[in-house]
Design an enzyme around this catalytic site. Structure first.
Site, short mmCIF file in Angstrom:
data_model
loop_
_atom_site.label_atom_id
_atom_site.label_comp_id
_atom_site.label_asym_id
_atom_site.label_seq_id
_atom_site.Cartn_x
_atom_site.Cartn_y
_atom_site.Cartn_z
N LYS A 11 0.83 -1.20 0.00
CA LYS A 11 0.00 0.00 0.00
C LYS A 11 0.88 1.27 0.00
CE LYS A 11 -3.68 -2.43 2.52
NZ LYS A 11 -4.63 -2.38 3.67
N TYR A 51 -12.21 -3.09 -3.50
CA TYR A 51 -12.75 -3.02 -2.13
C TYR A 51 -14.27 -3.03 -2.10
CZ TYR A 51 -8.17 -2.24 0.06
OH TYR A 51 -6.88 -2.38 0.54
N ASN A 118 -1.77 -0.28 7.11
CA ASN A 118 -1.12 -1.51 7.56
C ASN A 118 -0.24 -2.18 6.49
OD1 ASN A 118 -3.14 -2.45 5.93
ND2 ASN A 118 -4.35 -3.39 7.57
N HIS A 121 -1.90 -5.62 1.60
CA HIS A 121 -3.15 -6.35 1.39
C HIS A 121 -2.82 -7.75 0.93
CE1 HIS A 121 -7.08 -7.51 -0.24
NE2 HIS A 121 -6.38 -8.02 -1.24
N GLU A 132 -9.31 -10.58 -7.57
CA GLU A 132 -8.36 -9.48 -7.40
C GLU A 132 -7.21 -9.57 -8.41
OE1 GLU A 132 -7.40 -9.83 -3.24
OE2 GLU A 132 -9.39 -9.17 -2.62
P1 DAT Z 1 -7.57 -7.07 5.78
O1 DAT Z 1 -6.74 -6.06 5.00
O2 DAT Z 1 -6.83 -7.57 6.98
O3 DAT Z 1 -8.12 -8.17 4.91
P2 DAT Z 1 -10.24 -5.91 5.70
O4 DAT Z 1 -10.39 -6.55 4.37
O5 DAT Z 1 -11.28 -6.21 6.73
O6 DAT Z 1 -8.81 -6.26 6.36
O7 DAT Z 1 -10.20 -4.32 5.54
C1 DAT Z 1 -9.51 -3.71 4.46
C2 DAT Z 1 -8.65 -2.59 5.02
O8 DAT Z 1 -9.49 -1.57 5.58
C3 DAT Z 1 -7.73 -3.01 6.17
O9 DAT Z 1 -6.51 -3.53 5.70
C4 DAT Z 1 -7.58 -1.75 6.93
C5 DAT Z 1 -8.92 -1.06 6.78
N1 DAT Z 1 -9.83 -1.35 7.88
C6 DAT Z 1 -10.47 -2.53 8.13
N2 DAT Z 1 -11.27 -2.46 9.20
C7 DAT Z 1 -11.14 -1.20 9.65
C8 DAT Z 1 -11.72 -0.48 10.75
N3 DAT Z 1 -12.59 -1.06 11.59
N4 DAT Z 1 -11.35 0.81 10.94
C9 DAT Z 1 -10.49 1.42 10.09
N5 DAT Z 1 -9.92 0.82 9.04
C10 DAT Z 1 -10.23 -0.48 8.82
MG MG Z 2 -9.45 -8.00 3.29
#
Ligand code: DAT
Ligand code: MG
Length: 140
Positions: A11, A51, A118, A121, A132
């Protein structure tokens, strides 16, 4: 299957902090193969497809804006159980609680932003990986 594939994104925070090599090193050191790689500035359309499962959530718009904030690296990693294995290398979504030893646990922290930043992805299922990979590498 031995040729399972996953989509990894480094990212904008990872690119800005010069962690491209570090992330790829961890993937390769684990024993997975990088079989495709590209650097790009994503546009909104590609990110909205990527997303789509998060559309409507409070962090969705900040997430898209963050992913538009700088270049990203997209890569395909390959190997037996790589989808699960890369999620394990990446660590928990929230970097504050991601285990030390993981990419997020070692290299990221809470920045006080609306969206969690973070570094990486990784696809979460074979269906997500196929979808994806098509988004980021379909036309290439
Ligand atoms: P991951 O990347 O671990 O698969 P995800 O698909 O649930 O997590 O979410 C996509 C991204 O969105 C994640 O890397 C960081 C952000 N994110 C997820 N949940 C969040 C939250 N509750 N508050 C803020 N950002 C969040
Ligand atoms: Mg995810």
């Amino acid at each position: 299957m031995s040729n399972e594939r996953t989509l990894v994104l480094i990212k904008p925070d990872g690119v800005r902090r010069a962690l491209i090599g570090e992330v790829i090193s961890r993937i390769e050191a684990k024993g997975y193969s990088v079989v495709a790689l590209r650097m790009l500035s994503a546009d909104r359309a590609i990110l909205e497809r990527h997303y789509e499962e998060h559309k409507g959530k409070p962090f969705y718009e900040p997430l898209v804006e963050f992913m538009l904030s700088g270049p990203i690296v997209a890569l395909i990693a390959e190997g037996n159980r790589v989808i699960e294995g890369f999620r394990s290398l990446a660590g928990a979504t929230d970097p504050t609680v991601a285990a030390p030893g993981t990419i997020r646990g070692d290299l990221a922290r809470d920045q006080g932003t609306k969206v969690v930043q973070n570094i990486v992805h990784g696809s979460d299922s074979p269906e997500s990986a196929a979808r994806e990979i098509e988004i980021f590498f379909g036309g290439k």
